[in-house]
Design a protein around this motif. Structure first.
Motif, short mmCIF file in Angstrom:
data_model
loop_
_atom_site.label_atom_id
_atom_site.label_comp_id
_atom_site.label_asym_id
_atom_site.label_seq_id
_atom_site.Cartn_x
_atom_site.Cartn_y
_atom_site.Cartn_z
N PHE A 158 0.79 8.96 2.21
CA PHE A 158 0.08 7.92 2.96
C PHE A 158 -0.38 8.56 4.26
O PHE A 158 0.43 8.93 5.10
N HIS A 174 1.42 4.42 -2.87
CA HIS A 174 1.42 5.86 -2.63
C HIS A 174 2.68 6.51 -3.20
O HIS A 174 2.61 7.62 -3.77
N GLN A 229 0.83 -1.20 0.00
CA GLN A 229 0.00 0.00 0.00
C GLN A 229 0.86 1.25 0.00
O GLN A 229 0.59 2.22 -0.72
N ARG A 230 1.92 1.24 0.79
CA ARG A 230 2.81 2.40 0.86
C ARG A 230 3.57 2.59 -0.46
O ARG A 230 3.83 3.72 -0.88
N VAL A 268 1.41 10.24 -3.85
CA VAL A 268 0.32 10.67 -2.96
C VAL A 268 0.69 10.30 -1.54
O VAL A 268 1.04 9.14 -1.29
N HIS A 300 2.39 6.69 -7.00
CA HIS A 300 1.42 7.69 -7.44
C HIS A 300 1.72 9.09 -6.89
O HIS A 300 0.98 10.03 -7.18
#
Length: 280
Positions: free
Chosen positions: A125, A118, A114-115, A123, A121
């Motif tokens: 976390f 980010h 998940q990190r 973006v 992208h």
């Protein structure tokens, strides 16, 4: 193997629960619940390998299980190397049967992907707190349960190995786990030498609630459960007898109290923080 003595769903539920209700559903839709109620931990295995094809199907089935918000924060590491399995068995040396398992899988929580998303992208976390760890734990636990159910449905026996968390740092090094990935549990897998033994569970009346949580009658129910379980599943040894002595009526609650009278994994929180999780 000797066939199971439990012919139907009613027999299985009654064997598990002292307050089992009458079962009226008996059609084929209960085949899977029947198998799940028949299960028990397997610690003795035939000298027979589990094929890679079967393992691939089981991994696919396990990872098809529910996952929080489709985040898919779990991984399965299959220890195909006998050398690696031997090293892991030494890390959980209090459970000598692990070394004899034809296959060991380690289920991991993974918040790293998940990190990485980010970062890719660009973006930030924004959830670097306890829930990030907790969600990955839940995903790993769900996958483990699904794997066990699928494995037992195809005739395999399994036993989870929570002791991998006793040596979490060493297990991480052995498996090359990066930051934000952690071992949740191991799983011994193989073809069982004998049918699983049904472990009696706490009464449904104290563990299955309606509308709200309740502890009404809990102490009496546990005492009754201790007595019933002692009759059919007496402990062959008493935990920490040097400190607590021997009891004639040693039961499940005695065993669990003695187990948690000693610290276990007191350094696990430090390990999780070292894996860069924030637990606030």
């Amino acid at each position: 193997m000797t066939p199971s003595p439990y012919a139907n769903l009613q027999d299985l539920i009654t064997a598990r629960y002292s307050d089992a209700s009458e079962v009226t559903v008996t059609d084929a839709s209960c085949d899977l619940p029947h198998a799940m109620l028949s299960r028990g931990s397997c610690r003795t295995f035939l000298d027979r390998p589990v094929s890679q094809d079967v393992l691939n199907v089981l991994c696919a089935a396990a990872l098809a299980s529910p996952t929080k918000s489709d985040l898919q924060q779990r991984d399965i590491i299959l220890l195909q190397s006998a050398k690696l399995r031997g090293k892991l068995a030494k890390l959980v040396s209090s459970q000598t049967w692990v070394a004899d398992a034809p296959m060991i899988a380690v289920f991991c929580g993974n918040n790293r992907r998940q990190r990485l998303l980010h970062a890719w992208h660009d973006v930030p976390f924004a959830n670097d707190h306890l829930d990030a760890f907790f969600n990955a734990v839940g995903d790993a636990a769900i996958a483990l349960g699904a794997f066990v159910t699928a494995a037992e449905a195809v005739g395999l026996g399994c036993c989870p190995i929570s002791a991998v968390r006793n040596e979490a740092h060493a297990v991480s090094e052995l498996l090359n786990l990066p930051k934000h990935v952690f071992p949740f549990a191991g799983l011994a897998i193989g073809y069982p030498k004998e049918p699983a033994k049904i472990a009696k569970r706490l009464p449904l009346s104290v563990t299955c609630h309606v509308d709200q949580y309740s502890e009404d009658g809990l102490q009496d129910a546990v005492e009754t459960y201790d007595t019933a379980r002692r009759k059919i599943q007496p402990y062959t040894t008493q935990r920490l007898s040097d400190a607590f002595g021997l009891k004639n009526d040693y039961g499940w609650s005695d065993d669990k109290v003695r187990q948690y009278s000693q610290q276990e994994r007191a350094d696990f929180g430090a390990y999780i923080r070292a894996q860069c999780f924030k637990l606030d």
